[in-house]
Scaffold this motif. Sequence first.
Motif, mmCIF file in Angstrom:
data_model
loop_
_atom_site.group_PDB
_atom_site.id
_atom_site.type_symbol
_atom_site.label_atom_id
_atom_site.label_comp_id
_atom_site.label_asym_id
_atom_site.label_seq_id
_atom_site.Cartn_x
_atom_site.Cartn_y
_atom_site.Cartn_z
ATOM 1 N N ARG A 74 40.079 30.611 33.070
ATOM 2 C CA ARG A 74 41.127 31.166 33.820
ATOM 3 C C ARG A 74 42.166 29.982 34.179
ATOM 4 N N LYS A 122 50.478 35.366 34.616
ATOM 5 C CA LYS A 122 49.205 35.770 34.753
ATOM 6 C C LYS A 122 48.856 36.751 33.387
ATOM 7 N N ASP A 128 42.659 37.964 33.060
ATOM 8 C CA ASP A 128 43.510 38.979 33.843
ATOM 9 C C ASP A 128 44.613 39.665 33.478
#
Length: 340
Positions: A74, A122, A128
């Motif tokens: 991430r 993002k 995500d």
Amino acid sequence: MADVLTPIWQRVLQLPSIGADDNFFDLGGDSSLALELFNQISQVYDRELPPVIIYYAPTIAALATLLDQPGPPRLPPLVLLKAGTQAPPIFITHGLGGSVMDFFQVVKHMQVCHPIHGMQAKGIDGVDEPFDRIEDMAQFYLDAVKALQPHGPYVLIGYSLGGLVTLEMAQRLSKNGEKVALLAMLDAYPSIRYLSSGQRLRLAGRLARRHVCAVARLPLREAISYIIRPSERRLYIPGDRSGNARYPSPNGTSPSMQRVRDSAYLALTRYQPRLYSGKIRFVKAEISSDFPDNPAGVWAKLANGFEVETVPGDHLGIMTTHFQRLASVLSRLVREALSD
């Protein structure tokens, strides 16, 4: 893991030996070599990783540790693109469907002593879901920016779609009483639906003429397919980088990157700019191929101050070809804003 990565790094960087803790950029690496590096890594490990990871893991040892993780890493919203010793930091946002890697050459040539952070979309890491509203993108970045720099003055630079995001960020900061020292928008325009009727007509006419010329250069079979199958036409995406073409290549794009592009394009079509109480410093591409000829006609009425600078090249060329000129302009704008 490091034993497998080392020969890949040696091939890409064309070096006979590389230490596990040698920095990719210190060895001569750049954005194009990072792309090649991760293309080769994906072939060996059967994992699609965004090249921007090289900023987080710039050594073989760090990258090996990252690849040992079971799932995709991430990525945080801020990427340190260039270290600096003076406050405040500079925050830069990329264009539609791009990444902070697009700024590699520009940032490299900027003559400032301030740290430069890129704001990364993002969802580019595949973990995500990406945002499909400019407002959500702006708040996402603002949360990260405020964690690093709680109070102004703020220096914001946005390219293409990123210009709309930084505009929204500046509006929110100003509304909360924070000082925005610089809002620099680089060849950034709203969706054609939010232009004036005259601007829409002129732009639509220019785009139509360009498409006619494009069809005329195609082989007959492709030209016929283009005309009778509009659903299969490739859509031009402002701010996208796809080699020498002006269109994204679905085959050369990872699924996560394609989702980011699709969501960003949807965000562009939805966002209607509002009046900004501050000043916009606008950098315009000299060649207006896909955007209005006069940015003042779009933005001057939406800001309390508006100034335009022109950089050689078209929308992509100011980043990929004339990056030294763009870097020089941005360095001066930063110095002027912070000296005030």
